[in-house]
Design an enzyme around this catalytic site. Structure first.
Site, PDB file in Angstrom:
ATOM      1  N   GLN A 195      42.718  37.520  38.604  1.00  0.00           N
ATOM      2  CA  GLN A 195      42.326  38.185  37.350  1.00  0.00           C
ATOM      3  C   GLN A 195      41.447  37.278  36.484  1.00  0.00           C
ATOM      4  O   GLN A 195      40.623  37.777  35.723  1.00  0.00           O
ATOM      5  CB  GLN A 195      43.570  38.600  36.547  1.00  0.00           C
ATOM      6  CG  GLN A 195      44.405  39.708  37.176  1.00  0.00           C
ATOM      7  CD  GLN A 195      45.511  39.164  38.075  1.00  0.00           C
ATOM      8  OE1 GLN A 195      45.430  38.020  38.547  1.00  0.00           O
ATOM      9  NE2 GLN A 195      46.523  39.965  38.330  1.00  0.00           N
ATOM     10  N   ASP A 236      54.221  39.023  29.234  1.00  0.00           N
ATOM     11  CA  ASP A 236      54.640  40.345  29.700  1.00  0.00           C
ATOM     12  C   ASP A 236      56.007  40.752  29.158  1.00  0.00           C
ATOM     13  O   ASP A 236      56.299  41.941  29.031  1.00  0.00           O
ATOM     14  CB  ASP A 236      54.636  40.397  31.228  1.00  0.00           C
ATOM     15  CG  ASP A 236      53.207  40.432  31.751  1.00  0.00           C
ATOM     16  OD1 ASP A 236      52.561  39.365  31.775  1.00  0.00           O
ATOM     17  OD2 ASP A 236      52.721  41.523  32.088  1.00  0.00           O
ATOM     18  N   ASN A 246      55.174  35.572  32.042  1.00  0.00           N
ATOM     19  CA  ASN A 246      53.744  35.882  32.108  1.00  0.00           C
ATOM     20  C   ASN A 246      53.303  35.637  33.546  1.00  0.00           C
ATOM     21  O   ASN A 246      54.092  35.229  34.409  1.00  0.00           O
ATOM     22  CB  ASN A 246      52.953  35.027  31.109  1.00  0.00           C
ATOM     23  CG  ASN A 246      51.512  35.493  30.961  1.00  0.00           C
ATOM     24  OD1 ASN A 246      51.250  36.687  30.818  1.00  0.00           O
ATOM     25  ND2 ASN A 246      50.562  34.574  31.032  1.00  0.00           N
ATOM     26  N   LYS A 247      52.060  35.899  33.819  1.00  0.00           N
ATOM     27  CA  LYS A 247      51.486  35.735  35.166  1.00  0.00           C
ATOM     28  C   LYS A 247      51.950  34.430  35.813  1.00  0.00           C
ATOM     29  O   LYS A 247      51.996  33.383  35.175  1.00  0.00           O
ATOM     30  CB  LYS A 247      49.962  35.730  35.027  1.00  0.00           C
ATOM     31  CG  LYS A 247      49.188  35.611  36.325  1.00  0.00           C
ATOM     32  CD  LYS A 247      49.525  36.704  37.304  1.00  0.00           C
ATOM     33  CE  LYS A 247      49.285  38.080  36.737  1.00  0.00           C
ATOM     34  NZ  LYS A 247      50.295  39.062  37.105  1.00  0.00           N
TER      35      LYS A 247
END
Lengths: 346, 346
Positions: A195, A236, A246-247
């Protein structure tokens, strides 16, 4: 800024993020199952954008229901909500979006079906409007942390493409830029789904921000060379003590930042907080298919076809490694249960 | 074990590592420029293997020289050595291999050209033989660090494919396995060039080792879940104080291991030590092309075509983060100038 997601001509219009950066294309989705698939396959992604997608998805799922009773409608509504909730487990905002439209329906349950459906759509559109405002407020609070000329490291995409149109972590950058500050961004490419390479480097360059792409492995040496002033990531799901999912790779950056004495911030709207969860250990981490690691973006094989793979989509950064959390209601710093409660409520 | 590199029928035979894991193919190289390109493009890679490749390359470069005087030959020899040295700057072993064959020539300078050339080839073949023995000794010393049932995290490929046939970091795994210990390996895929995905996961599985591939970003959360007992990496150049250059991302793992109280070891032959360099700051780091990050393995574009990229091939892990260095002469622990001098010499 272009809209990542909106309601247009009775359809959910999204940017197909799986096609970026090679092509900017839109998908008009009028079927709940297609929206579910678009969420699952990350055509639309990013915690705040998922809140909007989920809410619009509920309207998509109920708009053609023909029932005479609230009871019958309510049962179908719950079904639709459960179905959307089964797409991706970690992003709190997705479930928050579902709760928002569910409550809008509940409040109107004594009124006509048509009215209830309209209330759901109105609430979804309200979420979209709120998100735009929230991101700009997050940007406003966050940009105070950035000195003119400083360098920011980020991971994944917490930008316009992860929200409606402005971003959380990247919103901070846009706001600093709007204040006339010159900011340099280093974007971690963010394996496995890239991403950072596909979305963040595209989005920042498109908006005139000086961005340099790096492999995730380059973060530590950049920090050692004093090329990073600050790390900012999205989130998130944030538990009541401030632990932040998070990622995958975000936790790595937080540890590297700590080692190098570099501030590490999370930027996220209050809809990301899950006050019912008291520590990161209780956050459910989505495990994704092995082929996301074995093949690049679905078709470039880089590992033996049957190799064992472990592919969690998220990790959890403990609150102790987070210098502050930037929300639309202000900066939470230091990150503590008490300071979070003051901003978010119980 | 199969040979990564050897001298066969007047040619340098290498496994073409750019084709793995999809195909196991060999290249027979009889031209110095082709060997240079094979080194530059990582068809043959790994610090110890580069020592052998460089040494064989010198023979390839001088074997057809027709001069009558040592002076004329010597001038061409130096030219060949400089040319090979221009391929990749960081791996100490490459230059060590060049020095070894140069000295072999020098000792024989009074003898016939034919004899000098044979001395160069013999020295190159000696390097190959020594490397096989060294790796097994490294394995023997290193395996003592591994308890039965423990899990090892590694990065890049410090295996058979990085040496002649056994490996340094992975040699430790093979030796532990040979002792009947059950070892589980987690292999970081190692962006940008994915040596972990392409080579390590292939090589370990082929040799019956339980290996799980992860994106580099997954290291911290695996450590937090107590799934890693030990980290072992190779090295490309080690300064006299123990600072160790290795594949980009190694420094990250060392910091993450420190944070989680997990031992972090380097496994490398003594030919990797550069006693003339007194700290990691003086190690020259090879910068590689932007397209290695923008495109996956040359053809799968994942970032905007003209995005800025920073792509260092190596980072430097400071000695203070290294629990020990495993060499063929024993374990250096703790890592200090004095302890290194005891094993390596001045």
């Amino acid at each position: 800024m272009i809209n990542t997601i909106c309601w247009k001509k009775d359809k959910v219009r999204i940017i197909d993020q799986s096609k970026l950066p090679l092509r900017l294309t839109y998908l008009d989705i009028d079927d709940l199952r297609l929206l579910w698939k678009a969420i699952k396959s990350l055509k639309v992604r990013g915690a705040p954008a998922l809140g909007a997608a989920a809410a619009l998805g509920v309207y998509l799922g109920v708009k053609d229901i023909k029932k005479n009773s609230w009871k019958g409608f309510h049962s179908r509504l719950k079904q639709v909500i459960r179905y959307i909730g089964s797409s991706r487990p970690t992003a709190r905002n997705l479930f928050w979006g579902l709760e928002r439209v569910y409550n809008a329906a509940l409040i109107n349950k004594k009124r006509s079906l048509k009215h209830i459906k309209q209330a759901i759509l109105r609430e979804a559109e309200h979420i979209i409007k709120e998100d735009k405002a929230s991101c700009r407020k997050i940007g406003g609070y966050g940009q105070r942390l950035l000195r003119d000329g400083c360098s920011v490291l980020t991971i994944c995409n917490a930008g316009a493409l992860a929200t409606i149109d402005y971003g959380t972590a990247l919103g901070v950058i846009y706001s600093a830029k709007a204040k006339g500050k010159k900011i340099k961004v280093f974007a971690c490419e963010t394996r496995p789904l890239l991403q950072g390479a596909r979305l963040t480097s595209w989005e920042l360059a498109k908006n005139g921000v000086d961005v340099t792409l790096i492999s995730d492995n380059t973060a530590a040496s950049l920090m050692a060379e004093k090329k990073i002033g600050l790390v900012i990531a999205g989130a998130d799901r944030i538990s009541s003590n401030g632990d932040s999912a998070n990622k995958i790779g975000t936790f790595n950056l937080a540890i590297l930042a700590k080692y190098h004495n570099i501030p590490f911030y999370i930027a996220a709207p209050v809809s990301t907080f899950d006050q019912k969860i008291h520590s990161g250990r209780s956050i459910k981490i989505e495990m994704r298919p092995a082929d996301e690691v074995r093949k690049i973006l679905g078709n470039k094989q880089v590992a033996p076809a049957r190799s064992n793979v472990l592919n969690p989509a998220f990790d959890v950064t403990p609150a102790g490694l987070i210098s502050g959390i930037i929300t639309e209601r202000g900066l939470i710093r230091p990150v503590s249960k008490g300071n979070i409660r003051k901003i978010i409520g119980a």
